[in-house]
Each structure stands twice: as C-alpha cells, then as structure tokens.
Write a protein that holds these residues in place. Structure first.
Motif, PDB file in Angstrom:
ATOM      1  N   LEU A 177       0.825  -1.210   0.000  1.00 32.79           N
ATOM      2  CA  LEU A 177       0.000   0.000   0.000  1.00 32.79           C
ATOM      3  C   LEU A 177       0.860   1.261   0.000  1.00 32.79           C
ATOM      4  CD1 LEU A 177      -2.789   1.345   0.206  1.00 32.79           C
ATOM      5  CD2 LEU A 177      -2.632   1.093   2.701  1.00 32.79           C
ATOM      6  N   ILE A 178       1.878   1.310   0.871  1.00 38.43           N
ATOM      7  CA  ILE A 178       2.744   2.498   0.945  1.00 38.43           C
ATOM      8  C   ILE A 178       3.522   2.671  -0.357  1.00 38.43           C
ATOM      9  CG2 ILE A 178       4.691   3.540   2.153  1.00 38.43           C
ATOM     10  CD1 ILE A 178       3.682   2.013   4.680  1.00 38.43           C
TER      11      ILE A 178
ATOM     12  N   VAL B  30       1.270   4.294  -2.814  1.00 42.24           N
ATOM     13  CA  VAL B  30       1.076   5.721  -2.543  1.00 42.24           C
ATOM     14  C   VAL B  30       2.274   6.523  -3.058  1.00 42.24           C
ATOM     15  CG1 VAL B  30       0.935   7.445  -0.702  1.00 42.24           C
ATOM     16  CG2 VAL B  30      -0.485   5.393  -0.605  1.00 42.24           C
TER      17      VAL B  30
ATOM     18  N   ILE C 192       2.057   6.709  -6.745  1.00 43.24           N
ATOM     19  CA  ILE C 192       1.021   7.661  -7.153  1.00 43.24           C
ATOM     20  C   ILE C 192       1.549   9.093  -7.068  1.00 43.24           C
ATOM     21  CG2 ILE C 192      -1.190   8.673  -6.441  1.00 43.24           C
ATOM     22  CD1 ILE C 192      -2.038   5.769  -5.657  1.00 43.24           C
ATOM     23  N   LEU C 193       2.223   9.425  -5.976  1.00 42.80           N
ATOM     24  CA  LEU C 193       2.780  10.779  -5.823  1.00 42.80           C
ATOM     25  C   LEU C 193       3.718  11.116  -6.970  1.00 42.80           C
ATOM     26  CD1 LEU C 193       3.554  10.802  -1.972  1.00 42.80           C
ATOM     27  CD2 LEU C 193       1.689  11.995  -3.146  1.00 42.80           C
TER      28      LEU C 193
ATOM     29  N   GLN D 102      -3.222   6.926   9.235  1.00 39.57           N
ATOM     30  CA  GLN D 102      -2.510   6.834   7.951  1.00 39.57           C
ATOM     31  C   GLN D 102      -3.006   5.673   7.104  1.00 39.57           C
ATOM     32  OE1 GLN D 102      -1.033   7.237  10.948  1.00 39.57           O
ATOM     33  NE2 GLN D 102       0.971   8.223  10.788  1.00 39.57           N
TER      34      GLN D 102
ATOM     35  N   TYR E 282      -4.060   6.329   3.279  1.00 38.73           N
ATOM     36  CA  TYR E 282      -3.357   5.722   2.153  1.00 38.73           C
ATOM     37  C   TYR E 282      -4.296   4.854   1.318  1.00 38.73           C
ATOM     38  CZ  TYR E 282       0.899   7.035   4.762  1.00 38.73           C
ATOM     39  OH  TYR E 282       1.880   7.719   5.429  1.00 38.73           O
TER      40      TYR E 282
ATOM     41  N   MET F  98      -6.476   7.031  -0.827  1.00 39.22           N
ATOM     42  CA  MET F  98      -5.726   7.588  -1.951  1.00 39.22           C
ATOM     43  C   MET F  98      -5.551   6.556  -3.061  1.00 39.22           C
ATOM     44  SD  MET F  98      -2.097   9.565  -1.730  1.00 39.22           S
ATOM     45  CE  MET F  98      -1.364  10.339  -3.184  1.00 39.22           C
ATOM     46  N   LEU F  99      -5.271   5.313  -2.689  1.00 39.51           N
ATOM     47  CA  LEU F  99      -5.119   4.256  -3.692  1.00 39.51           C
ATOM     48  C   LEU F  99      -6.412   4.039  -4.460  1.00 39.51           C
ATOM     49  CD1 LEU F  99      -3.598   1.832  -4.967  1.00 39.51           C
ATOM     50  CD2 LEU F  99      -4.491   0.445  -3.063  1.00 39.51           C
TER      51      LEU F  99
ATOM     52  N   GLU G 175      -7.317   7.204  -6.760  1.00 39.88           N
ATOM     53  CA  GLU G 175      -6.433   7.336  -7.914  1.00 39.88           C
ATOM     54  C   GLU G 175      -6.462   6.100  -8.808  1.00 39.88           C
ATOM     55  OE1 GLU G 175      -4.863  10.033  -8.710  1.00 39.88           O
ATOM     56  OE2 GLU G 175      -5.156  11.202  -6.881  1.00 39.88           O
TER      57      GLU G 175
ATOM     58  N   LEU H  47       0.736  14.900   1.124  1.00 36.32           N
ATOM     59  CA  LEU H  47       1.511  14.018   1.986  1.00 36.32           C
ATOM     60  C   LEU H  47       2.955  14.469   2.153  1.00 36.32           C
ATOM     61  CD1 LEU H  47       0.270  10.494   0.833  1.00 36.32           C
ATOM     62  CD2 LEU H  47      -0.636  11.970   2.619  1.00 36.32           C
TER      63      LEU H  47
ATOM     64  N   MET I 227       6.951  11.373   4.391  1.00 33.69           N
ATOM     65  CA  MET I 227       5.515  11.196   4.620  1.00 33.69           C
ATOM     66  C   MET I 227       5.214  11.007   6.099  1.00 33.69           C
ATOM     67  SD  MET I 227       4.723   8.697   1.367  1.00 33.69           S
ATOM     68  CE  MET I 227       3.399   7.855   2.231  1.00 33.69           C
TER      69      MET I 227
END
Length: 456
Positions: free
Chosen positions: A139-140, A143, A146-147, A201, A205, A208-209, A212, A226, A248
């Motif tokens: 997951l992280i 993220v 994605i950023l 968090q 996260y 956000m996943l 997006e 973030l 982050m």
C-alpha cells in the motif's frame, strides 16, 4: 446481487452528496469501458483492475484489491468472507467497496483490510502480523508511486534521495508496531478495527489508492498533501538522507502551523565538516530539522521548534522532538520532566561547546561536539527530556554526514533589535551568568540594568 435497488447499496450511497452519487455509481461502467469489457456486462475482472491501476500499484497490490472486491457480499455485509464469483466482482460489490473505503468507519474498513492482507480467497477472517506488514508495504509503495506518477512530489527528487524501498519497509514496520495481536500472534477483525481507528494513515493511504487507482473523481475533495514543498535545493550535488516514505511520516509530526517550504541550509556534502558553517545555517532561519548519519549507518536527528541561539543556556519548548530513521523509524516527544530541549554553544571555556538536545551536560539525548566529526547519544535507559533510547549505533559515535533543513518561516528581526538588552555586566559574558545560575548564585546586577533609550 446486481439489483441497483439493494438496501445495503442504497444505504451506502447516502454517505455521498447527491452530486457525488452518479460518479460513484458510474465507476463500474467507466472501468469496463476503458478495457472494452462492456459485453461482459455484469462483473469486473482482474484484467479490468490491472488496466486501471497498472501504472500506480504493484501486481500484488492489484490482486489484493481484486480479492477484497470479490469478498464483499452486498446482500449481507462488507468484507464478510464468501467464495468469490467465478467471473469477478459485481456492480453492487464495487459500490459497497467504494463507500466503505472512502466514507466508511474503522469497523467497516477493517474487514476489507483483512481481506486484502490475506494470501488467498476464502480464508478465515484472521491474519498474522506479517501478513498485515506485507499489505502495508504494498500500500505504501503504491502511494509513493502515485505521488511520483501524478507529479505531487513538490520539488523533491527521489533519484537524489535515500532508498525508497527501505523507507517503505520502515514506515510499514512503524505503523504495524501499533497492532495489538492476540496471544497467539494473530489479528482478527476487531484487532484490525482497533488499529485502523488509532492509526489514521492506513485509511488515508487506502483512500488515496482507491481514488487514484479506480479514477473516482469526487468534486470538492482535493488530493491529500503528503509531502512538504521543497525549495532552493542543489539536487545535482546532493544525496539526501531523507526518502519519500520517511518524509511522509516526519512532516505530519511538525506543529500544524509549520507549512513553509523546506530549505536545505547545511549539508556536509555541500559545505564540508564545519561546525561554524553549520551554526550559521542553524541560526536565524527559524525552525529546523537536523539529520545525522553515523559511520555505522544509523540515521537520526531532532526537530527544533524555533531558531537556534548561540548561548550557554538551554532553549526551545515542548514542541521539539528527537527521532530515528534507521534502523527503525520512531519519534520521541517531550516528557515534561525538564526543559532541556535545545542547547547550542561555541568558543567558551567552562561550558560544553556543541549542539545538544535533551538530557543534561555530557549526557545528552543527542550531542554534536563543536570539534565536529564526533558526538554522543547517552540515553540509558531513556533520555529524561524526550524519553528516547540511544539513537546512534554506539553511545559515542563518529559522524558520516549531517543535514539541516529549515522547515518554517524564518523569524523577522524586530525593529531596533540590535544592541537591545546589553545593559548588564552579565550580558557581556553569558557564560558567567550560566555558571552563576547553575551554582545557585543570586544575579544581583539583573536589577541594575540601564533603562532602554525609549524609556523615561
């Protein structure tokens, strides 16, 4: 299942504003249209998700989302284990999944996270600590991807920063350290629910996943910020000690009003091993974040809540903190035991010369000697000021590199500030004043100051 008038689906849709509901209900058709699967009509396949999320998440993360979607039973409750449909996830399953990830409670998100943490469909609703950690790593990493993919890294240069994969693992370990598994070492849905409630968090996260990765465009909900902005950094000459996952984590630890762009004001890579040059970067630039790497690879540092001053007294306030980056990511805040938050002194005979945070003279939680190159972290069992353990590999360490980042607005000099207050003999030599205070002497001349020029 498939009936758009399902009671559960309609209840979930009420969590969205009227203008958002068509967007949520339309995600299913948009995903199918993007892969040309409209002929299938009734389900989303793994191929559909791979097409939508492929540039933003790893294959393992996409499969986690797919298994979770298939586990949602809209006729019963979100996340209740059931055999996945042969052909994929249905429209109602997607709506419930979106509602629970984007607008759900910790109770509703927990079964979804359990499903995503499992290695296969149809397992019992428990997971191990290791399975949750692997889910978090995926997951992280998504993220961070994605950023970068969406251009939201705000002036940072990942290719000139620390190991992102290592940062992902360290942040996942930190967040997982808040789990409270059973005596058997497993986490059921109630354990995960408690964790999601206490560690925001995870929900941030995951949201956000989903937004997006599935292209859920809800008006009025800006993408979460973030990372702090970074300005005026000579990246071509720098190999930064920070990485994106560490940023982050560290950025939200700063006080809420510290939103100024981060600026590099000192680096041993750029400015050499000079305590005087570091002091010049620390002072008069407002709040700072100090990062240190010792020769054994440990990375740690401290946050100073306001500009440093060269003087033989402690300074700062309870907003200061110490932290470690490697081998573990942790933050240590003020305990209230004493006010030895910050100390910076130079070129004096009888008081320690160097930079310190926490503890006491010669036994600081973090200390850099003014000779540069050496320091200590003598905090056994814990630093009294911050409750931190030994930060460095050894209590006396050798520096590998140092960075200082200004993280707030620099203080504006007050009008007529220069020359103010130099009215007492003690002001001429603050070292004498500090020694007298330590020995309990009364500072009689404090009451014999000359009046300021603007006083009558």
């Amino acid at each position: 299942m498939g009936n758009s008038d399902s009671v559960l689906v309609q209840k979930r849709l009420t969590r969205f504003r009227p203008e958002e509901r068509p967007v949520v209900e339309g995600v299913f058709d948009r995903l199918q249209a993007a892969t040309g699967e409209t002929a299938a009509g009734k389900t989303l396949t793994l191929k559909t998700l791979q097409s939508s999320m492929g540039g933003l998440a790893s294959e393992s993360m996409i499969r986690r989302v797919y298994r979770c979607l298939c586990s949602v039973d809209p006729g019963l409750a979100a996340g209740k284990a059931s055999a996945p449909p042969v052909c994929g996830a249905g429209r109602e399953q997607l709506v419930v999944f979106l509602a629970d990830t984007l607008r759900g409670t910790a109770e509703e998100r927990a079964p979804l996270i359990v499903a995503m943490s499992q290695s296969g469909a149809g397992e019992a609703a428990v997971v191990s600590h290791e399975q949750v950690a692997e889910f978090l790593q995926d997951l992280i990493a998504a993220v961070v991807q994605i950023l970068a993919h969406r251009g939201r890294i705000r002036g940072w240069k990942p290719e000139r920063m620390g190991d992102c994969a290592q940062g992902v693992n360290l942040l996942a370990e930190l967040l997982c350290s808040e789990l409270r598994p059973s005596d058997e070492g497993v986490c059921d849905v109630s354990c995960v629910e408690d964790w999601v409630f206490r560690v925001p968090q995870v929900s941030l996260y995951l949201e956000m996943l989903v937004v997006e990765g599935l292209n859920v465009s809800l008006a009025g909900r800006p993408a979460p910020t973030l990372l702090p902005p970074c300005r005026d950094t000579p990246w071509k000459e720098l190999r930064c000690l920070l990485d994106l996952p560490t940023l982050m984590f560290l950025a939200p630890q700063l006080p809420d009003n510290y939103a100024a762009p981060w600026r590099l004001v000192f680096s041993t890579q750029l400015h050499g091993e000079s305590f005087t040059r570091m002091v010049a970067g620390l002072t008069k630039c407002g709040p700072t974040l100090l990062l240190i790497k010792d020769t054994k690879g440990h990375v740690f540092g401290g946050f100073a809540s306001h500009a440093w001053e060269v003087k033989p007294q402690f300074q700062g306030d309870s907003r200061c903190f110490l932290f470690t980056v490697f081998p573990r990511l942790r933050v240590f805040t003020a305990t209230g035991y004493n006010d030895h938050f910050m100390y910076l002194n130079q070129n004096q005979q009888t008081m320690p010369n160097g930079l310190g945070m926490g503890g006491q003279h010669h036994y600081f939680g973090l200390w850099l000697d003014s000779d540069f190159g050496r320091g200590h972290s003598r905090a056994k069992p814990k630093c009294t000021t911050y409750g931190s353990p030994q930060l460095s590999a050894d209590d006396d360490f050798t520096l590998d590199s140092v960075e200082v980042w200004a993280v707030g607005k620099p203080p504006e000099p007050e009008e007529g500030e220069e020359g103010k207050g130099k009215r007492s003999v003690l002001d001429a030599d603050p070292e004498v004043q500090a020694m007298m205070e330590m020995t309990g002497k009364t500072l009689h001349s404090q009451g014999l100051r000359e009046p300021e020029e603007n006083q009558e």
